[in-house]
Enzyme design. Sequence first.
Site, PDB file in Angstrom:
ATOM      1  N   ARG A   1     -37.974   0.396 -93.190  1.00 54.88           N
ATOM      2  CA  ARG A   1     -39.320   0.946 -93.057  1.00 54.88           C
ATOM      3  C   ARG A   1     -39.746   0.768 -91.595  1.00 54.88           C
ATOM      4  O   ARG A   1     -39.665  -0.327 -91.049  1.00 54.88           O
ATOM      5  CB  ARG A   1     -40.287   0.180 -93.957  1.00 54.88           C
TER       6      ARG A   1
ATOM      7  N   HIS B   1     -49.008   5.371 -94.560  1.00 54.07           N
ATOM      8  CA  HIS B   1     -48.715   5.425 -96.012  1.00 54.07           C
ATOM      9  C   HIS B   1     -47.947   6.683 -96.392  1.00 54.07           C
ATOM     10  O   HIS B   1     -47.939   7.094 -97.551  1.00 54.07           O
ATOM     11  CB  HIS B   1     -50.011   5.381 -96.856  1.00 54.07           C
TER      12      HIS B   1
ATOM     13  N   ARG C   1     -60.161  -4.886 -93.039  1.00 55.44           N
ATOM     14  CA  ARG C   1     -60.491  -3.986 -91.919  1.00 55.44           C
ATOM     15  C   ARG C   1     -61.726  -3.163 -92.277  1.00 55.44           C
ATOM     16  O   ARG C   1     -61.946  -2.850 -93.444  1.00 55.44           O
ATOM     17  CB  ARG C   1     -59.339  -3.021 -91.633  1.00 55.44           C
TER      18      ARG C   1
ATOM     19  N   GLU D   1     -42.506   2.988-102.788  1.00 56.31           N
ATOM     20  CA  GLU D   1     -42.045   3.296-101.432  1.00 56.31           C
ATOM     21  C   GLU D   1     -40.597   2.844-101.221  1.00 56.31           C
ATOM     22  O   GLU D   1     -39.846   3.503-100.513  1.00 56.31           O
ATOM     23  CB  GLU D   1     -42.964   2.597-100.414  1.00 56.31           C
TER      24      GLU D   1
ATOM     25  N   ASN E   1     -38.151  -4.207 -94.924  1.00 61.19           N
ATOM     26  CA  ASN E   1     -39.507  -3.891 -94.479  1.00 61.19           C
ATOM     27  C   ASN E   1     -40.026  -5.094 -93.684  1.00 61.19           C
ATOM     28  O   ASN E   1     -40.480  -6.074 -94.249  1.00 61.19           O
ATOM     29  CB  ASN E   1     -40.369  -3.624 -95.718  1.00 61.19           C
TER      30      ASN E   1
END
Length: 396
Positions: A89, A178, A239, A383, A10
């Site tokens: 990923r 996601h 964010r 994940e 990842n």
Amino acid sequence: MSESLVLVLNCGSSSLKFAIIDSSSGDQVLQGLAERLFSNEAQLIVKIDGEKTVYKINQADHAVAINKLVAVIRGIEGLSARISAVGHRVVHGGEFFRASTLITDQVIDTLRQVEHLAPLHNPANLLGILAARDAFPTLPHTAVFDTAFHQSMPAKAYIYPLPYELYIHHGVRRYGFHGTSYRYISTQAAQMLGKPEADTALVIAHLGNGASVAAVEGGKGLDTSMGMTPNEGVVHGTRCGSIDPSIHEYLCQRLDIGIEEVHDILWKQSGLLGLSGISNDCRTIEEAAAKEHSRSQLALEVYSYRLAKEIASLVVPLGRLDALVFTGGIGENSSLIRAEVLQQLRFLGIELDSAANEHCIRGNSGLISRAGSTAALVIPTNEELMIAQDAAAFIA
Ligand code: ADP
């Protein structure tokens, strides 16, 4: 079940997370992180059976980090030969990828075509793919996309009310992220509810540093809160989430700054950090709020209120609700946020079981609503396991 080890990679903009996972049992043989790449502090941290080794890799980029990782793996007797696939990923697959895919030269060309959609992440993902293909040329490499799960959204969910040409010619639409987590959680939730996945109607809230919510019916994404980029929707760690788009122009004029600086404010200085003024970390903010730090209290209120509103809006595409599921670092651990959100969603028929809510932290999964009411669940996401399983599916 026979062993099927997969190297899961990842690559972030300045980091590389990795694990070697048995896709059959889910066991992790090795895991770790290369961080602060491109700096003098760059280091590779490898954990095996809880034991951590740190390697200095000054100024390393992704390729150097991967080569060091491969050298470490090769130094462990017999391990390299047991790895049968590599799973990568990839953040953005644009409209090209609706599912995980075996990486070919053609796939790499297509990934280059969508690089502009995720300029911070996709180039790093690609560097990781190229370096890992060089290191393991005989193994199948699979790309697993954050966006693929949401490609099932109907046009009414993914089209912005902008000039349609911006979608056709420039790819301006909602993609969602996601997705790998949502796919995992949907399957797990169906098992916990004792229903076939095909019959489930779920709202899933993945609350990490980046946070999103998705409406998932029968294992398929119908709508989600993140859009063209992973900023739209609920409040994130740093964010802002959804705001009036005219704030951009206002800030440019009022502060006499350029769009890059506005971007920096909206992506790195907002969210929980901007509200609280002390941290993007939910734990720190909860501790400060408990000591009457008013901006932290406000941060938690705004976070929970906006999240509850987003969850309620995502019941619309489902038309019914079997369960609301919490996952991600905050979803899996913050009984406070969950309680605040459920308090505001009582009209959905969810009644909080406070004792169960307090129990479901640090990896404990389960039902946090009272029997007979609409279900609310906590399920730790995985994940990496999804990526490993997808990659294992391509072993010839
Ligand atoms: P990422 O998106 O980087 O994968 P994670 O899913 O690990 O992030 O989530 C990180 C968030 O989870 C942080 O805001 C952290 O504060 C929060 N978190 C972790 N443990 C707790 C806890 N016990 N209580 C509240 N928040 C927590």
